[in-house]
Design a protein around this motif. Structure first.
Motif, PDB file in Angstrom:
ATOM      1  N   VAL A  96     -33.920 -31.588  -6.396  1.00 40.01           N
ATOM      2  CA  VAL A  96     -34.520 -32.598  -5.510  1.00 40.01           C
ATOM      3  C   VAL A  96     -33.468 -33.663  -5.231  1.00 40.01           C
ATOM      4  CG1 VAL A  96     -36.880 -32.178  -6.263  1.00 40.01           C
ATOM      5  CG2 VAL A  96     -35.496 -33.855  -7.483  1.00 40.01           C
ATOM      6  N   SER A  97     -33.547 -34.254  -4.053  1.00 36.65           N
ATOM      7  CA  SER A  97     -32.436 -35.117  -3.635  1.00 36.65           C
ATOM      8  C   SER A  97     -32.792 -36.585  -3.480  1.00 36.65           C
ATOM      9  CB  SER A  97     -31.859 -34.607  -2.306  1.00 36.65           C
ATOM     10  OG  SER A  97     -32.873 -34.589  -1.308  1.00 36.65           O
ATOM     11  N   ASP A  98     -34.072 -36.931  -3.528  1.00 40.56           N
ATOM     12  CA  ASP A  98     -34.413 -38.347  -3.405  1.00 40.56           C
ATOM     13  C   ASP A  98     -35.737 -38.618  -4.124  1.00 40.56           C
ATOM     14  OD1 ASP A  98     -36.513 -37.511  -1.699  1.00 40.56           O
ATOM     15  OD2 ASP A  98     -35.266 -37.778   0.086  1.00 40.56           O
ATOM     16  N   ASP A  99     -36.138 -39.891  -4.141  1.00 39.08           N
ATOM     17  CA  ASP A  99     -37.335 -40.296  -4.881  1.00 39.08           C
ATOM     18  C   ASP A  99     -38.598 -39.634  -4.328  1.00 39.08           C
ATOM     19  OD1 ASP A  99     -35.842 -41.822  -6.531  1.00 39.08           O
ATOM     20  OD2 ASP A  99     -36.458 -43.770  -5.730  1.00 39.08           O
ATOM     21  N   GLU A 100     -38.663 -39.482  -3.010  1.00 37.54           N
ATOM     22  CA  GLU A 100     -39.862 -38.893  -2.417  1.00 37.54           C
ATOM     23  C   GLU A 100     -40.034 -37.444  -2.862  1.00 37.54           C
ATOM     24  OE1 GLU A 100     -41.945 -38.367   1.973  1.00 37.54           O
ATOM     25  OE2 GLU A 100     -40.551 -40.011   1.583  1.00 37.54           O
ATOM     26  N   GLN A 101     -38.940 -36.688  -2.846  1.00 35.22           N
ATOM     27  CA  GLN A 101     -39.008 -35.307  -3.301  1.00 35.22           C
ATOM     28  C   GLN A 101     -39.349 -35.259  -4.805  1.00 35.22           C
ATOM     29  OE1 GLN A 101     -35.564 -32.960  -2.276  1.00 35.22           O
ATOM     30  NE2 GLN A 101     -35.584 -33.661  -0.129  1.00 35.22           N
ATOM     31  N   PHE A 102     -38.801 -36.194  -5.568  1.00 36.59           N
ATOM     32  CA  PHE A 102     -39.117 -36.246  -6.999  1.00 36.59           C
ATOM     33  C   PHE A 102     -40.610 -36.482  -7.218  1.00 36.59           C
ATOM     34  CE2 PHE A 102     -40.055 -39.111 -10.551  1.00 36.59           C
ATOM     35  CZ  PHE A 102     -39.692 -38.307 -11.632  1.00 36.59           C
ATOM     36  N   CYS A 103     -41.159 -37.448  -6.500  1.00 39.17           N
ATOM     37  CA  CYS A 103     -42.583 -37.765  -6.656  1.00 39.17           C
ATOM     38  C   CYS A 103     -43.465 -36.582  -6.276  1.00 39.17           C
ATOM     39  CB  CYS A 103     -42.946 -38.987  -5.813  1.00 39.17           C
ATOM     40  SG  CYS A 103     -42.218 -40.528  -6.408  1.00 39.17           S
ATOM     41  N   ASP A 104     -43.096 -35.888  -5.209  1.00 38.49           N
ATOM     42  CA  ASP A 104     -43.895 -34.745  -4.764  1.00 38.49           C
ATOM     43  C   ASP A 104     -43.856 -33.616  -5.798  1.00 38.49           C
ATOM     44  OD1 ASP A 104     -45.512 -33.341  -2.837  1.00 38.49           O
ATOM     45  OD2 ASP A 104     -43.747 -32.119  -2.408  1.00 38.49           O
ATOM     46  N   ARG A 105     -42.668 -33.347  -6.351  1.00 35.13           N
ATOM     47  CA  ARG A 105     -42.553 -32.269  -7.343  1.00 35.13           C
ATOM     48  C   ARG A 105     -43.289 -32.654  -8.634  1.00 35.13           C
ATOM     49  NH1 ARG A 105     -39.440 -27.609  -8.137  1.00 35.13           N
ATOM     50  NH2 ARG A 105     -40.401 -26.599  -9.962  1.00 35.13           N
ATOM     51  N   LEU A 106     -43.180 -33.897  -9.057  1.00 37.60           N
ATOM     52  CA  LEU A 106     -43.905 -34.350 -10.243  1.00 37.60           C
ATOM     53  C   LEU A 106     -45.410 -34.228 -10.027  1.00 37.60           C
ATOM     54  CD1 LEU A 106     -44.058 -35.659 -13.044  1.00 37.60           C
ATOM     55  CD2 LEU A 106     -43.940 -37.900 -11.916  1.00 37.60           C
ATOM     56  N   ARG A 107     -45.860 -34.539  -8.810  1.00 38.57           N
ATOM     57  CA  ARG A 107     -47.282 -34.420  -8.486  1.00 38.57           C
ATOM     58  C   ARG A 107     -47.769 -32.982  -8.659  1.00 38.57           C
ATOM     59  NH1 ARG A 107     -49.515 -31.468  -4.234  1.00 38.57           N
ATOM     60  NH2 ARG A 107     -47.769 -32.199  -2.960  1.00 38.57           N
ATOM     61  N   LYS A 108     -47.001 -32.041  -8.159  1.00 35.86           N
ATOM     62  CA  LYS A 108     -47.395 -30.628  -8.250  1.00 35.86           C
ATOM     63  C   LYS A 108     -47.462 -30.172  -9.706  1.00 35.86           C
ATOM     64  CE  LYS A 108     -45.405 -29.420  -3.753  1.00 35.86           C
ATOM     65  NZ  LYS A 108     -44.275 -28.758  -3.049  1.00 35.86           N
ATOM     66  N   GLU A 109     -46.457 -30.560 -10.511  1.00 34.73           N
ATOM     67  CA  GLU A 109     -46.425 -30.132 -11.905  1.00 34.73           C
ATOM     68  C   GLU A 109     -47.567 -30.782 -12.695  1.00 34.73           C
ATOM     69  OE1 GLU A 109     -44.610 -27.799 -12.797  1.00 34.73           O
ATOM     70  OE2 GLU A 109     -43.025 -27.719 -11.298  1.00 34.73           O
ATOM     71  N   ALA A 110     -47.831 -32.054 -12.420  1.00 35.53           N
ATOM     72  CA  ALA A 110     -48.891 -32.761 -13.149  1.00 35.53           C
ATOM     73  C   ALA A 110     -50.262 -32.216 -12.778  1.00 35.53           C
ATOM     74  CB  ALA A 110     -48.817 -34.260 -12.860  1.00 35.53           C
ATOM     75  N   GLU A 111     -50.468 -31.925 -11.508  1.00 34.00           N
ATOM     76  CA  GLU A 111     -51.759 -31.348 -11.080  1.00 34.00           C
ATOM     77  C   GLU A 111     -52.011 -30.019 -11.772  1.00 34.00           C
ATOM     78  OE1 GLU A 111     -52.678 -33.033  -6.596  1.00 34.00           O
ATOM     79  OE2 GLU A 111     -51.660 -31.110  -6.825  1.00 34.00           O
ATOM     80  N   ALA A 112     -50.967 -29.221 -11.870  1.00 30.93           N
ATOM     81  CA  ALA A 112     -51.122 -27.921 -12.521  1.00 30.93           C
ATOM     82  C   ALA A 112     -51.441 -28.094 -14.001  1.00 30.93           C
ATOM     83  CB  ALA A 112     -49.850 -27.096 -12.348  1.00 30.93           C
ATOM     84  N   GLY A 113     -50.760 -29.023 -14.641  1.00 32.05           N
ATOM     85  CA  GLY A 113     -50.994 -29.256 -16.063  1.00 32.05           C
ATOM     86  C   GLY A 113     -52.345 -29.874 -16.340  1.00 32.05           C
ATOM     87  N   ALA A 114     -52.864 -30.642 -15.398  1.00 28.81           N
ATOM     88  CA  ALA A 114     -54.162 -31.289 -15.582  1.00 28.81           C
ATOM     89  C   ALA A 114     -55.309 -30.434 -15.089  1.00 28.81           C
ATOM     90  CB  ALA A 114     -54.175 -32.629 -14.842  1.00 28.81           C
ATOM     91  N   LEU A 115     -54.978 -29.333 -14.439  1.00 25.10           N
ATOM     92  CA  LEU A 115     -55.994 -28.447 -13.852  1.00 25.10           C
ATOM     93  C   LEU A 115     -56.894 -29.211 -12.881  1.00 25.10           C
ATOM     94  CD1 LEU A 115     -56.977 -26.361 -17.027  1.00 25.10           C
ATOM     95  CD2 LEU A 115     -55.349 -25.764 -15.210  1.00 25.10           C
ATOM     96  N   VAL A 116     -56.264 -30.112 -12.103  1.00 27.89           N
ATOM     97  CA  VAL A 116     -57.009 -30.845 -11.081  1.00 27.89           C
ATOM     98  C   VAL A 116     -56.258 -30.709  -9.765  1.00 27.89           C
ATOM     99  CG1 VAL A 116     -58.061 -32.511 -12.653  1.00 27.89           C
ATOM    100  CG2 VAL A 116     -55.828 -33.018 -11.610  1.00 27.89           C
ATOM    101  N   GLN A 117     -57.002 -30.712  -8.697  1.00 26.77           N
ATOM    102  CA  GLN A 117     -56.424 -30.741  -7.362  1.00 26.77           C
ATOM    103  C   GLN A 117     -57.140 -31.853  -6.609  1.00 26.77           C
ATOM    104  OE1 GLN A 117     -53.939 -28.780  -6.100  1.00 26.77           O
ATOM    105  NE2 GLN A 117     -53.693 -27.828  -8.111  1.00 26.77           N
ATOM    106  N   GLY A 118     -56.391 -32.782  -6.101  1.00 23.67           N
ATOM    107  CA  GLY A 118     -57.073 -33.864  -5.411  1.00 23.67           C
ATOM    108  C   GLY A 118     -56.187 -34.514  -4.380  1.00 23.67           C
ATOM    109  N   LEU A 119     -56.807 -34.947  -3.313  1.00 21.44           N
ATOM    110  CA  LEU A 119     -56.057 -35.651  -2.279  1.00 21.44           C
ATOM    111  C   LEU A 119     -55.643 -37.020  -2.802  1.00 21.44           C
ATOM    112  CD1 LEU A 119     -58.305 -34.785   0.801  1.00 21.44           C
ATOM    113  CD2 LEU A 119     -56.110 -33.752   0.181  1.00 21.44           C
ATOM    114  N   GLY A 120     -54.477 -37.445  -2.476  1.00 16.90           N
ATOM    115  CA  GLY A 120     -54.053 -38.803  -2.805  1.00 16.90           C
ATOM    116  C   GLY A 120     -53.191 -38.927  -4.040  1.00 16.90           C
ATOM    117  N   PHE A 121     -53.002 -37.836  -4.811  1.00  7.97           N
ATOM    118  CA  PHE A 121     -52.183 -37.955  -6.010  1.00  7.97           C
ATOM    119  C   PHE A 121     -50.723 -38.223  -5.662  1.00  7.97           C
ATOM    120  CE2 PHE A 121     -55.481 -35.412  -8.478  1.00  7.97           C
ATOM    121  CZ  PHE A 121     -55.932 -36.530  -9.162  1.00  7.97           C
ATOM    122  N   PHE A 122     -50.240 -37.646  -4.566  1.00 11.85           N
ATOM    123  CA  PHE A 122     -48.861 -37.938  -4.165  1.00 11.85           C
ATOM    124  C   PHE A 122     -48.714 -39.424  -3.861  1.00 11.85           C
ATOM    125  CE2 PHE A 122     -45.844 -38.695  -0.675  1.00 11.85           C
ATOM    126  CZ  PHE A 122     -44.667 -38.395  -1.346  1.00 11.85           C
TER     127      PHE A 122
END
Length: 377
Positions: free
Chosen positions: A139-165
């Protein structure tokens, strides 16, 4: 002649290079400005020798020039020059995730939404399991970092929701740049290096006084001896003024509110003990009464019943405070017959507690008020 007893606050030690000079300056200003129209005898009981004596010379205070293993985001920002969330995450991914969760969950009114809490718990589990995820290099910037962290955290929490990014991005924006400034900025460093040792001695001196042991007895005797000396020197009609700075005000109130102590002072002086003016400056007198820490404190007086009466032998009680002084408190909501006076020294938080006696206007205005109530001609 005016008899004045000044009781110093915490962290005053004769071993300090400027102790004697500061005492002489303060005495001169009281004599020439505050009590300018009268002869003055100043008593300065020194009780600092019975205060806290750190056995490791405050070795427990963290040092900026020492290296410690980091458990938080500050070190990561320091190493990464504080420029980017991503840069800090590459140094300490888990610390950044922790800081983002604090930014997202702190200050929430009420209980955080279940989905949000599950999301950040999932992020924590992921960071614990993957302290250096391989994708940080792609990942090359903060926005890409936040998006990737969001995907990994959602998977680990077993939740999918609008607005986490948006939540991750908002948390990143909240802390971005602030951690480095807070930890490494010159003001923060100076404040930490000045405040912490002083606060440590403040806490130590307070505990030394509050403990019913030999040190407390010696502190009380030292102050009482000075009051007795002033009382014996006082001629009929001459004012007696007791001044307490910070913890000095607490000690004076503790003595004056004890009927046994006042009776002892009267016996030693040889006449009924009375104080024309009690002046507390930058003090915690009311705070200690709210916590019921004095010998004379009783449940009879409280915020639900009525204020505590002014000590019976005290004719006037003035309390000076500075809104910027975090160690100063007002007295009038807690004590009947006390008057609060705001002192604006224009000093910052770091210096406000000791700035009262550097302000010449403090003494000049005190002089005017003393004349107002007839203690000075």
């Amino acid at each position: 002649m005016v008899q004045v007893v000044f009781v110093h606050g915490v962290a005053n030690r004769k071993s300090d290079a400027d102790y004697d000079a500061n005492l002489a300056i303060r005495d001169r200003r009281f004599k020439e400005l505050a009590f300018s129209s009268a002869d003055v005898t100043m008593q300065n009981p020194y009780w600092g020798e019975f205060g806290a004596d750190p056995q490791w010379k405050l070795a427990s205070v963290p040092k900026f020039d020492s290296q410690y293993e980091a458990l938080g985001i500050g070190a990561a920002f320091a190493q990464g020059n504080g420029a980017e969330i991503l840069e800090a995450a590459r140094i300490d991914f888990a610390a950044v995730v922790g800081a983002l969760s604090v930014a997202a969950l702190s200050g929430q009114s009420g209980v955080p939404a279940q989905g949000m809490e599950l999301f950040w718990m999932g992020a924590a589990r992921y960071a614990s399991a993957q302290p250096r995820p391989a994708w940080l290099s792609s990942v090359s910037d903060d926005e890409q970092f936040c998006d990737r962290l969001r995907k990994e955290a959602e998977a680990g929490a077993l939740v999918q929701g609008l607005g986490f990014f948006d939540q991750v991005k908002a948390a990143a924006d909240k802390i971005k740049g602030s951690a480095s400034n807070l930890v490494n900025g010159p003001f923060a460093r100076a404040g930490r290096e000045k405040f912490t040792p002083e606060l440590a001695i403040f806490i130590g001196d307070v505990f030394r006084y509050l403990r019913a042991d030999n040190a407390r007895t010696k502190i009380r005797k030292t102050v009482c001896d000075a009051i007795i000396a002033a009382g014996k020197q006082r001629k009929s009609g001459e004012p007696l003024v007791l001044i307490g700075h910070s913890m000095g005000g607490v000690i004076l109130y503790d003595l004056l509110s004890s009927s046994e102590t006042v009776e002892g002072l009267s016996a030693d002086i040889g006449t009924a003990f009375e104080v024309d003016l009690l002046l507390t400056v930058g003090s915690q007198v009311a705070l200690f009464e709210e916590m019921k820490l004095y010998e004379a404190s009783t449940p009879e007086f409280s915020g639900q019943t009525r204020p505590v009466p002014r000590p019976s032998g005290v004719k006037n009680w003035w309390n000076a405070f500075d809104k910027m002084d975090v160690l100063s408190f007002v007295t009038s909501p807690v004590f009947e017959g006390s008057e609060d006076f705001s002192v604006d020294t224009i000093a910052g938080v770091r210096d406000a507690h000791s700035a009262y006696f550097a302000s010449t206007m403090f003494y000049a205005r005190l002089n005017a008020r003393l004349k107002n109530i007839g203690l000075l001609a």
